[in-house]
Design a protein around this motif. Structure first.
Motif, PDB file in Angstrom:
ATOM      1  N   PHE A  12       0.852  -1.195   0.000  1.00  0.00           N
ATOM      2  CA  PHE A  12       0.000   0.000   0.000  1.00  0.00           C
ATOM      3  C   PHE A  12       0.880   1.234   0.000  1.00  0.00           C
ATOM      4  O   PHE A  12       1.909   1.270   0.689  1.00  0.00           O
ATOM      5  N   ILE A  14       0.779   5.010   1.093  1.00  0.00           N
ATOM      6  CA  ILE A  14      -0.054   6.002   1.784  1.00  0.00           C
ATOM      7  C   ILE A  14       0.676   7.327   1.885  1.00  0.00           C
ATOM      8  O   ILE A  14       1.905   7.387   1.980  1.00  0.00           O
ATOM      9  N   ILE A  36       3.634   0.447   2.642  1.00  0.00           N
ATOM     10  CA  ILE A  36       3.344  -0.569   3.652  1.00  0.00           C
ATOM     11  C   ILE A  36       3.265  -1.922   2.961  1.00  0.00           C
ATOM     12  O   ILE A  36       2.425  -2.135   2.088  1.00  0.00           O
ATOM     13  N   ALA A  38       1.940  -5.103   3.064  1.00  0.00           N
ATOM     14  CA  ALA A  38       0.924  -5.837   3.817  1.00  0.00           C
ATOM     15  C   ALA A  38       1.040  -7.335   3.589  1.00  0.00           C
ATOM     16  O   ALA A  38       0.846  -8.126   4.502  1.00  0.00           O
ATOM     17  N   PRO A  57      -1.620 -12.645  13.827  1.00  0.00           N
ATOM     18  CA  PRO A  57      -1.989 -11.519  14.685  1.00  0.00           C
ATOM     19  C   PRO A  57      -2.587 -10.350  13.885  1.00  0.00           C
ATOM     20  O   PRO A  57      -2.559 -10.377  12.667  1.00  0.00           O
ATOM     21  N   GLY A  59      -3.023  -7.175  11.828  1.00  0.00           N
ATOM     22  CA  GLY A  59      -2.103  -6.516  10.902  1.00  0.00           C
ATOM     23  C   GLY A  59      -1.192  -7.469  10.156  1.00  0.00           C
ATOM     24  O   GLY A  59      -0.278  -7.053   9.456  1.00  0.00           O
ATOM     25  N   ALA A  60      -1.452  -8.775  10.264  1.00  0.00           N
ATOM     26  CA  ALA A  60      -0.584  -9.767   9.631  1.00  0.00           C
ATOM     27  C   ALA A  60      -0.723  -9.779   8.110  1.00  0.00           C
ATOM     28  O   ALA A  60       0.192 -10.183   7.401  1.00  0.00           O
ATOM     29  N   GLY A  61      -1.883  -9.346   7.621  1.00  0.00           N
ATOM     30  CA  GLY A  61      -2.114  -9.349   6.177  1.00  0.00           C
ATOM     31  C   GLY A  61      -3.227 -10.291   5.755  1.00  0.00           C
ATOM     32  O   GLY A  61      -3.405 -10.559   4.572  1.00  0.00           O
ATOM     33  N   LYS A  62      -4.019 -10.756   6.724  1.00  0.00           N
ATOM     34  CA  LYS A  62      -5.084 -11.708   6.421  1.00  0.00           C
ATOM     35  C   LYS A  62      -6.191 -11.071   5.571  1.00  0.00           C
ATOM     36  O   LYS A  62      -6.526 -11.583   4.500  1.00  0.00           O
ATOM     37  N   SER A  63      -6.727  -9.950   6.061  1.00  0.00           N
ATOM     38  CA  SER A  63      -7.818  -9.310   5.313  1.00  0.00           C
ATOM     39  C   SER A  63      -7.345  -8.869   3.931  1.00  0.00           C
ATOM     40  O   SER A  63      -8.091  -8.964   2.954  1.00  0.00           O
ATOM     41  N   THR A  64      -6.118  -8.381   3.876  1.00  0.00           N
ATOM     42  CA  THR A  64      -5.568  -7.959   2.582  1.00  0.00           C
ATOM     43  C   THR A  64      -5.580  -9.132   1.602  1.00  0.00           C
ATOM     44  O   THR A  64      -5.986  -8.990   0.448  1.00  0.00           O
TER      45      THR A  64
ATOM     46  N   ALA B 264      -5.874   1.251  -3.934  1.00  0.00           N
ATOM     47  CA  ALA B 264      -5.711   1.842  -2.601  1.00  0.00           C
ATOM     48  C   ALA B 264      -6.364   0.986  -1.519  1.00  0.00           C
ATOM     49  O   ALA B 264      -6.025   1.074  -0.345  1.00  0.00           O
ATOM     50  N   GLY B 265      -7.341   0.172  -1.929  1.00  0.00           N
ATOM     51  CA  GLY B 265      -7.964  -0.715  -0.955  1.00  0.00           C
ATOM     52  C   GLY B 265      -9.087  -0.062  -0.185  1.00  0.00           C
ATOM     53  O   GLY B 265      -9.077  -0.034   1.037  1.00  0.00           O
TER      54      GLY B 265
HETATM   55  N1  LIG Z   1      -6.262   0.247   2.502  1.00  0.00           N
HETATM   56  C1  LIG Z   1      -5.104   0.242   3.187  1.00  0.00           C
HETATM   57  N2  LIG Z   1      -4.238   1.268   3.048  1.00  0.00           N
HETATM   58  C2  LIG Z   1      -3.060   1.259   3.703  1.00  0.00           C
HETATM   59  N3  LIG Z   1      -2.662   0.283   4.516  1.00  0.00           N
HETATM   60  C3  LIG Z   1      -3.476  -0.781   4.709  1.00  0.00           C
HETATM   61  C4  LIG Z   1      -4.747  -0.852   4.041  1.00  0.00           C
HETATM   62  N4  LIG Z   1      -5.345  -2.012   4.398  1.00  0.00           N
HETATM   63  C5  LIG Z   1      -4.481  -2.638   5.242  1.00  0.00           C
HETATM   64  N5  LIG Z   1      -3.367  -1.909   5.431  1.00  0.00           N
HETATM   65  C6  LIG Z   1      -2.214  -2.280   6.262  1.00  0.00           C
HETATM   66  O1  LIG Z   1      -1.760  -3.545   5.838  1.00  0.00           O
HETATM   67  C7  LIG Z   1      -1.399  -4.361   6.944  1.00  0.00           C
HETATM   68  C8  LIG Z   1      -2.207  -5.636   6.934  1.00  0.00           C
HETATM   69  O2  LIG Z   1      -3.555  -5.348   7.235  1.00  0.00           O
HETATM   70  P1  LIG Z   1      -4.713  -6.449   7.261  1.00  0.00           P
HETATM   71  O3  LIG Z   1      -4.587  -7.287   6.050  1.00  0.00           O
HETATM   72  O4  LIG Z   1      -5.981  -5.744   7.474  1.00  0.00           O
HETATM   73  O5  LIG Z   1      -4.327  -7.311   8.548  1.00  0.00           O
HETATM   74  P2  LIG Z   1      -5.165  -8.433   9.307  1.00  0.00           P
HETATM   75  O6  LIG Z   1      -6.446  -8.633   8.592  1.00  0.00           O
HETATM   76  O7  LIG Z   1      -4.294  -9.629   9.284  1.00  0.00           O
HETATM   77  O8  LIG Z   1      -5.362  -7.942  10.699  1.00  0.00           O
HETATM   78  C9  LIG Z   1      -1.604  -3.499   8.179  1.00  0.00           C
HETATM   79  O9  LIG Z   1      -0.369  -2.925   8.505  1.00  0.00           O
HETATM   80  C10 LIG Z   1      -2.565  -2.444   7.726  1.00  0.00           C
HETATM   81  O10 LIG Z   1      -2.379  -1.248   8.433  1.00  0.00           O
END
Ligand SMILES: Nc1ncnc2c1ncn2[C@@H]1O[C@H](COP(=O)(O)OP(=O)(O)O)[C@@H](O)[C@H]1O
Ligand SMILES: [Mg+2]
Lengths: 264, 266
Positions: A12, A14, A36, A38, A57, A59-64, B264-265
């Protein structure tokens, strides 16, 4: 093979906000950007009908990863293939075959009662009437949707809303469902209902599942395999039993704790 | 085909039904429209004074033109915030996860709203102002039909201008000011404030190069029988060209916007 992920990365970009008026002006002229990472170079495959726990944990990158698999987030590098399709390239075809639940954010229409919501989904996914009523009946039985079906989504409690979201994700009988923290903030009874549901659907319909949660009981009760991720990298991929053996623990929870606190 | 359109018909119905909830809004809407018509007609009656014609235009044409164009403008609108709200509140990602076209959803939403306004706002407003101010009948049945068709294209022009503004919401969180500017330009240049007959020649000539005179004004001229066959054909051609131009531009911005969002997500 329903899911193939090869060397997948997401970075990402930012804009960093700088302090004060001077900083604001500076950001306007020469914006400072921060990268970042991710998700970094992850690879895995998931077979048809497998239920896989995806843990790590915050912020690991799961949702991403889940967002990239479901096609709403474009990867920075690497390849994804889901059911023979590239998610972000064939959006409409791809989303016909998947279901997604984000525990943090409802996928339902706020102002529609549950029954209308399901009705709209029936039309959107063109679900045949017999399949639709059969599924609704089954879902009702396990998730107990009847008790709140006339209420609007915005009026539901968290547990009710999540049950509705989960039913909605499975209604069109997708071959793959991504569950991103579907048990977050729920009481034990609601959690148990959801686990039972997920397990049953995986057994009966052979739905492929990728299940994210922080509750290891969720995983133990529903999944055969786990993928462990931290700081965007995969740390472990295999069965729960060999995970415990690897970390020398009898208890799954303790094994996970050990891994994330730097046990290995 | 009907089955394929089914979810969109549902979206349209939802938008239609939502209006029923805000009943006082539409009563005020009708009232507002009627007042606008009355004020405009009163002003022009004063300007006409004892003249029966100005620039060769009889007063009855002016009255009819105002009644119809203001009422059409009130009914055939596009909500500039449908997409903006989806982006702002994040429901766009929810919809991207469903096998539906977001563009058709926005169109269905707009049509649902407009059907409501045509029935509940346009019809009463035209009847009330027509009764009090006099409304000329259409020149012929054919002209009435052609007027309806060209109004559909007029609506599509309004729709795709709005769509372009909506698609900008991927970059600006607030498209409100763009919307205000657009609405003022349309109301000034489309003839709902001053009938285009009375604009200075240079301005009238300039407007011919814009899409604004074929939104409401040209259809009304067709209704009044003021256009010959050649002019009618030219009107339709011009409408189609503008609709295509705005639609293509809008889609282009929209595609870029979706790409930006998905990188950008959301
Ligand atoms: N849209 C975004 N823009 C910038 N950074 C992001 C965005 N989405 C997630 N991140 C960052 O990417 C990392 C992984 O996030 P995420 O996948 O949500 O983690 P998890 O789901 O494992 O808790 C985190 O550091 C988060 O801050
Ligand atoms: Mg997450």
């Amino acid at each position: 093979m329903s899911i193939i992920v090869e060397n997948l990365s997401k970075t990402f970009k930012i804009k960093e906000k700088q302090k004060g008026i001077g900083g604001a002006l500076k950001s306007l002229v020469a914006p400072k950007t921060k990268l970042i990472k991710a998700v970094e170079d992850i690879s895995f495959t998931i077979d048809d009908g497998q239920a896989v726990g995806f843990i790590g944990p915050n912020g690991a990158g799961k949702s991403t990863t889940v967002k990239m698999l479901s096609g709403i987030l474009y990867p920075s590098a690497g390849r994804i293939n889901v059911n023979g399709l590239v998610p972000y390239k064939n959006r409409i075809e791809h989303v016909k075959n998947i279901g997604v639940v984000f525990g943090q954010k409802s996928q339902l229409w706020w102002d529609l009662p549950i029954t209308d919501t399901f009705d709209l989904l029936k039309k959107i996914y063109k679900i045949p009437s017999d399949v639709y009523s059969r599924n609704l009946e089954l879902f009702n039985e396990i998730l107990g949707l009847h008790e709140f079906e006339t209420q609007q989504v915005r009026q539901l409690s968290l547990g009710q809303r999540m049950r509705a979201d989960i039913a909605a994700a499975f209604l069109h009988e997708p071959s793959i469902v991504f569950l991103d923290e579907p048990t977050i903030g729920l009481d034990v009874v609601a959690k148990e209902k959801i686990r039972l549901f997920i397990k049953e659907i995986n057994r009966v319909k052979k739905t492929t599942l990728l299940f994210t949660t922080h509750d290891m009981t969720d995983i133990e009760k529903t999944c055969q395999r786990i993928i462990v991720i931290d700081k965007g990298k995969i740390l472990y991929d295999g069965t729960i039993d060999s995970f415990k053996t690897k970390l020398n623990k009898d208890d799954f929870n303790e094994a996970v704790y050990e891994m994330f606190t730097g046990g290995i | 085909m009907v089955i394929k359109m089914n979810p969109y018909i549902e979206y349209g119905k939802k938008a239609f039904a939502k209006n029923l909830v805000y009943r006082s809004d539409y009563i005020i809407g009708v009232f507002n429209t009627v007042i606008m018509v009355f004020i405009q007609v009163a002003i022009w009656r004063a300007i006409y004074g004892s003249n029966t014609q100005i620039n060769g235009v009889p007063f009855s044409y002016v009255a009819t033109s105002f009644v119809l164009s203001i009422c059409f403008a009130a009914a055939l609108t596009a909500n500039d915030f449908v997409l903006a709200d989806k982006v702002l509140y994040g429901s766009i990602t929810t919809e991207l996860l469903k096998p539906i076209s977001i563009n058709l959803c926005i169109m269905a939403d707009t049509i649902g709203n407009n059907l409501f306004k045509l029935i509940m706002q346009f019809a009463p407003a035209v009847i009330i102002s027509g009764l009090f101010l006099g409304l000329l009948p259409p020149a012929s049945v054919l002209m009435l039909l052609l007027c309806v068709f060209s109004l559909i294209f007029g609506f599509l022009i309004v729709y795709y201008i709005s769509y372009i503004i909506q698609a900008c919401s991927f970059w600006f969180t607030n498209v409100w000011s763009l919307s205000v500017i657009k609405n003022s330009v349309i109301s000034i240049l489309s003839g709902t404030l001053i009938p285009l007959w009375f604009l200075p020649d240079w301005l009238a000539a300039a407007i011919k190069w814009t899409p604004f005179d074929v939104i409401y004004f040209a259809p009304i001229q067709i209704y009044l029988g003021q256009m010959n066959t050649q002019e009618i054909i030219f009107t339709f051609a011009k409408q189609i060209v503008w609709v295509l131009l705005f639609a293509v531009l809008g889609m282009f911005i929209y595609k870029k916007g979706i790409k930006k969002l998905c990188i950008a997500g959301g």
